[in-house]
Enzyme design. Sequence first.
Site, short mmCIF file in Angstrom:
data_model
loop_
_atom_site.label_atom_id
_atom_site.label_comp_id
_atom_site.label_asym_id
_atom_site.label_seq_id
_atom_site.Cartn_x
_atom_site.Cartn_y
_atom_site.Cartn_z
N ASN A 88 0.85 -1.19 0.00
CA ASN A 88 0.00 0.00 0.00
C ASN A 88 0.88 1.24 0.00
OD1 ASN A 88 -2.40 1.58 0.27
ND2 ASN A 88 -2.01 1.78 2.47
N ASP A 93 -0.65 -5.22 6.69
CA ASP A 93 -0.97 -6.22 7.72
C ASP A 93 -2.39 -5.94 8.21
OD1 ASP A 93 -0.87 -4.12 9.49
OD2 ASP A 93 0.90 -4.83 10.58
N ASP A 121 -2.83 0.92 8.04
CA ASP A 121 -1.56 1.54 7.63
C ASP A 121 -0.43 1.20 8.60
OD1 ASP A 121 -2.87 2.81 5.45
OD2 ASP A 121 -3.55 4.41 6.76
N HIS A 161 0.81 5.26 1.32
CA HIS A 161 0.07 6.15 2.23
C HIS A 161 0.74 7.52 2.22
CE1 HIS A 161 -2.55 7.20 5.51
NE2 HIS A 161 -1.52 7.74 6.13
C1 GAR Z 1 -2.79 8.79 -2.91
O1 GAR Z 1 -2.37 10.02 -2.39
C2 GAR Z 1 -2.56 7.69 -1.89
O2 GAR Z 1 -1.41 7.87 -1.13
C3 GAR Z 1 -3.80 7.82 -1.04
O3 GAR Z 1 -4.84 8.06 -1.95
C4 GAR Z 1 -4.30 8.76 -3.09
C5 GAR Z 1 -4.71 7.99 -4.32
O4 GAR Z 1 -4.35 8.70 -5.46
N1 GAR Z 1 -4.04 6.63 -0.28
C6 GAR Z 1 -4.44 6.64 0.98
O5 GAR Z 1 -4.70 7.65 1.60
C7 GAR Z 1 -4.59 5.26 1.61
N2 GAR Z 1 -4.63 5.37 3.02
P1 GAR Z 1 -4.29 7.99 -6.87
O6 GAR Z 1 -5.64 7.30 -7.08
O7 GAR Z 1 -4.10 9.11 -7.84
O8 GAR Z 1 -3.15 7.03 -6.86
#
Ligand code: GAR
Length: 222
Positions: A128, A162, A166, A130
């Site tokens: 993932n 896990d 996060d 984050h």
């Molecule tokens: C990204 O900034 C990613 O880090 C976040 O969502 C966005 C997705 O953008 N993810 C989270 O916050 C997960 N906890 P994308 O669809 O353009 O890749």
Amino acid sequence: MLTNLSFILTSDQMKLLQNLGILISGRGSNMEAILKAIKKQKIPINPTIVISNKPNARGLKIAQRLGVKTLVIESKNYKGKRVQYDKKIISALEQNGVTAKNGFICLAGFMRIISPYFIRKYKNRILNIHPALLPAYPGLDAQKQAIQNGAKVSGCTVHFVDEGIDSGPIILQAVVEVKNNDTEKTLSKRILEKEHVIYPEAISVIARKKIRLSGRRVRMLN
Ligand code: GAR
């Protein structure tokens, strides 16, 4: 789906490649960065399927344009039926060669918590990204949390998934300065640029088997 790797690898070499499944919910910019890095032969992995839980996810069109098969498995009718939903995803992944033995899964803005059932099945095979320097600011609105807390630096983290939120072992991180005049939007934009660098990089070291996981610590090998 072989993307352009099939032009440079023999069919025997292709069989040795691990398969990659990417789960998205929206914009898909991380997915795009990963698929482009694969196309440029920076990651020896075979992207076989992109799955979205939202039919209108922008990332679906991008994946199609890049020649990768897409699938929508809508989650809206699965409230409170997490395992049931995840079994549908697992079945689609398996049908596309992303198995617990021969596959990796990238969550790329997939805005659903996945079940322990799913995580145990693909132990240390789900990644993932984050938008914070974990373990700071897990969960939603990570960039907003960093600004509200007056953090001077934030950034992004690629980690194994896990059973916590996060909380899995950290693979790579990149630091981004939080400027005095930053808003959630401006900070998110600069963090996203780094996400697009470290997510492909993390998959590359994993696909090349250049890491060791011991306990919670991930060690890079030369
Ligand atoms: C990204 O900034 C990613 O880090 C976040 O969502 C966005 C997705 O953008 N993810 C989270 O916050 C997960 N906890 P994308 O669809 O353009 O890749």
